[in-house]
Design a protein around this motif. Structure first.
Motif, PDB file in Angstrom:
ATOM      1  N   ILE A 138       4.590  22.205  -8.528  1.00 30.25           N
ATOM      2  CA  ILE A 138       5.066  20.954  -7.958  1.00 30.25           C
ATOM      3  C   ILE A 138       6.588  21.017  -7.880  1.00 30.25           C
ATOM      4  CG2 ILE A 138       4.970  19.842 -10.221  1.00 30.25           C
ATOM      5  CD1 ILE A 138       4.402  17.178  -8.745  1.00 30.25           C
ATOM      6  N   ASP A 139       7.129  20.615  -6.723  1.00 34.35           N
ATOM      7  CA  ASP A 139       8.583  20.582  -6.582  1.00 34.35           C
ATOM      8  C   ASP A 139       9.028  19.127  -6.411  1.00 34.35           C
ATOM      9  OD1 ASP A 139       8.062  19.855  -3.932  1.00 34.35           O
ATOM     10  OD2 ASP A 139       8.963  21.650  -3.057  1.00 34.35           O
ATOM     11  N   ALA A 140      10.298  18.932  -6.069  1.00 37.38           N
ATOM     12  CA  ALA A 140      10.844  17.580  -5.933  1.00 37.38           C
ATOM     13  C   ALA A 140      10.124  16.781  -4.851  1.00 37.38           C
ATOM     14  CB  ALA A 140      12.339  17.644  -5.638  1.00 37.38           C
ATOM     15  N   HIS A 141       9.694  17.438  -3.785  1.00 37.01           N
ATOM     16  CA  HIS A 141       8.955  16.732  -2.732  1.00 37.01           C
ATOM     17  C   HIS A 141       7.592  16.259  -3.246  1.00 37.01           C
ATOM     18  CE1 HIS A 141      11.933  18.746  -0.191  1.00 37.01           C
ATOM     19  NE2 HIS A 141      11.755  17.698   0.598  1.00 37.01           N
ATOM     20  N   GLY A 142       6.943  17.089  -4.033  1.00 38.41           N
ATOM     21  CA  GLY A 142       5.668  16.692  -4.623  1.00 38.41           C
ATOM     22  C   GLY A 142       5.832  15.533  -5.579  1.00 38.41           C
ATOM     23  N   LEU A 143       6.875  15.587  -6.391  1.00 37.69           N
ATOM     24  CA  LEU A 143       7.165  14.492  -7.306  1.00 37.69           C
ATOM     25  C   LEU A 143       7.486  13.224  -6.520  1.00 37.69           C
ATOM     26  CD1 LEU A 143       7.604  13.466 -10.181  1.00 37.69           C
ATOM     27  CD2 LEU A 143       9.980  14.236  -9.978  1.00 37.69           C
ATOM     28  N   GLY A 144       8.254  13.371  -5.468  1.00 40.47           N
ATOM     29  CA  GLY A 144       8.562  12.226  -4.618  1.00 40.47           C
ATOM     30  C   GLY A 144       7.316  11.614  -4.019  1.00 40.47           C
ATOM     31  N   ALA A 145       6.354  12.452  -3.668  1.00 37.08           N
ATOM     32  CA  ALA A 145       5.090  11.950  -3.121  1.00 37.08           C
ATOM     33  C   ALA A 145       4.336  11.129  -4.169  1.00 37.08           C
ATOM     34  CB  ALA A 145       4.222  13.109  -2.631  1.00 37.08           C
ATOM     35  N   LEU A 146       4.333  11.580  -5.411  1.00 32.25           N
ATOM     36  CA  LEU A 146       3.651  10.827  -6.470  1.00 32.25           C
ATOM     37  C   LEU A 146       4.308   9.466  -6.690  1.00 32.25           C
ATOM     38  CD1 LEU A 146       2.956  13.670  -9.070  1.00 32.25           C
ATOM     39  CD2 LEU A 146       1.353  12.655  -7.424  1.00 32.25           C
ATOM     40  N   VAL A 147       5.628   9.435  -6.677  1.00 26.57           N
ATOM     41  CA  VAL A 147       6.345   8.162  -6.831  1.00 26.57           C
ATOM     42  C   VAL A 147       6.070   7.269  -5.627  1.00 26.57           C
ATOM     43  CG1 VAL A 147       8.631   7.094  -6.980  1.00 26.57           C
ATOM     44  CG2 VAL A 147       8.101   9.112  -8.369  1.00 26.57           C
ATOM     45  N   ALA A 148       6.091   7.847  -4.430  1.00 30.15           N
ATOM     46  CA  ALA A 148       5.793   7.068  -3.216  1.00 30.15           C
ATOM     47  C   ALA A 148       4.374   6.511  -3.257  1.00 30.15           C
ATOM     48  CB  ALA A 148       5.988   7.939  -1.976  1.00 30.15           C
ATOM     49  N   LEU A 149       3.429   7.312  -3.741  1.00 32.40           N
ATOM     50  CA  LEU A 149       2.046   6.828  -3.868  1.00 32.40           C
ATOM     51  C   LEU A 149       1.978   5.632  -4.803  1.00 32.40           C
ATOM     52  CD1 LEU A 149       0.005  10.139  -4.165  1.00 32.40           C
ATOM     53  CD2 LEU A 149       0.039   8.561  -2.234  1.00 32.40           C
ATOM     54  N   GLN A 150       2.689   5.729  -5.911  1.00 32.17           N
ATOM     55  CA  GLN A 150       2.677   4.619  -6.858  1.00 32.17           C
ATOM     56  C   GLN A 150       3.274   3.362  -6.219  1.00 32.17           C
ATOM     57  OE1 GLN A 150       5.256   4.572 -10.385  1.00 32.17           O
ATOM     58  NE2 GLN A 150       3.379   4.264 -11.568  1.00 32.17           N
ATOM     59  N   ASN A 151       4.357   3.512  -5.490  1.00 35.31           N
ATOM     60  CA  ASN A 151       4.976   2.370  -4.821  1.00 35.31           C
ATOM     61  C   ASN A 151       4.054   1.768  -3.765  1.00 35.31           C
ATOM     62  OD1 ASN A 151       7.291   2.641  -6.362  1.00 35.31           O
ATOM     63  ND2 ASN A 151       8.342   3.889  -4.833  1.00 35.31           N
ATOM     64  N   ARG A 152       3.414   2.616  -2.976  1.00 32.94           N
ATOM     65  CA  ARG A 152       2.497   2.131  -1.936  1.00 32.94           C
ATOM     66  C   ARG A 152       1.310   1.409  -2.552  1.00 32.94           C
ATOM     67  NH1 ARG A 152       2.509   7.225   2.345  1.00 32.94           N
ATOM     68  NH2 ARG A 152       4.749   7.129   2.743  1.00 32.94           N
ATOM     69  N   ALA A 153       0.770   1.967  -3.620  1.00 32.54           N
ATOM     70  CA  ALA A 153      -0.360   1.324  -4.294  1.00 32.54           C
ATOM     71  C   ALA A 153       0.069  -0.039  -4.841  1.00 32.54           C
ATOM     72  CB  ALA A 153      -0.887   2.218  -5.415  1.00 32.54           C
ATOM     73  N   ARG A 154       1.219  -0.078  -5.483  1.00 30.46           N
ATOM     74  CA  ARG A 154       1.726  -1.341  -6.036  1.00 30.46           C
ATOM     75  C   ARG A 154       1.888  -2.383  -4.930  1.00 30.46           C
ATOM     76  NH1 ARG A 154       6.583   0.080  -8.426  1.00 30.46           N
ATOM     77  NH2 ARG A 154       5.420   0.771 -10.234  1.00 30.46           N
ATOM     78  N   ASN A 155       2.380  -1.967  -3.758  1.00 30.20           N
ATOM     79  CA  ASN A 155       2.541  -2.885  -2.629  1.00 30.20           C
ATOM     80  C   ASN A 155       1.212  -3.460  -2.147  1.00 30.20           C
ATOM     81  OD1 ASN A 155       5.303  -2.573  -2.648  1.00 30.20           O
ATOM     82  ND2 ASN A 155       5.320  -1.021  -1.040  1.00 30.20           N
TER      83      ASN A 155
END
Length: 125
Positions: free
Chosen positions: A74-91
């Motif tokens: 996993i690189d920074a883009h993969g980590l960013g995707a996980l954070v983005a997923l969490q934000n989208r789910a929260r929304n």
């Protein structure tokens, strides 16, 4: 060399689990984001209009679990995707958590200080 990311989805009693296997990086992170976006689109459709596509869950989703046990890199883009997923789910009013983090995922979460955000109840060292 082809970079492969495999996603397997399972829905049970309000929980959608997405099992991720392979490398989660700049070349593959969009695939994971698209999977969850498809779920949100499917949920937004009227019940009678839900086609039988891959993301059809058949019911309300209360929680999304991203099983990262099969992530080998996993690189920074993969980590960013996980954070983005969490934000989208929260929304969408949906809880999102990681399950069974691989050594690669545990390492990047520890290095970046994001383990408490994505694994809030983890005893991960």
């Amino acid at each position: 060399m082809d970079v492969v990311l495999t996603l397997a989805t399972r829905y049970l009693d309000g929980t959608l689990t997405i099992a991720v296997t392979g490398e989660l990086d700049i070349a593959t992170s969009r695939q994971l984001l698209a999977c969850l976006d498809a779920v949100f689109i499917q949920m937004a459709r009227p019940r009678g209009d839900r086609s039988g596509d891959q993301a059809a869950v058949g019911g309300a989703v209360d929680e999304v679990v991203i099983d990262t046990g099969g992530v080998s890199f996993i690189d920074a883009h993969g980590l960013g995707a996980l954070v983005a997923l969490q934000n989208r789910a929260r929304n969408h009013g949906i809880a999102l958590r990681l399950a069974d983090p691989s050594a690669a995922v545990r390492r990047i979460l520890s290095i970046t200080g994001l383990r408490h955000r994505l694994l809030p109840h983890s005893g991960m060292a």
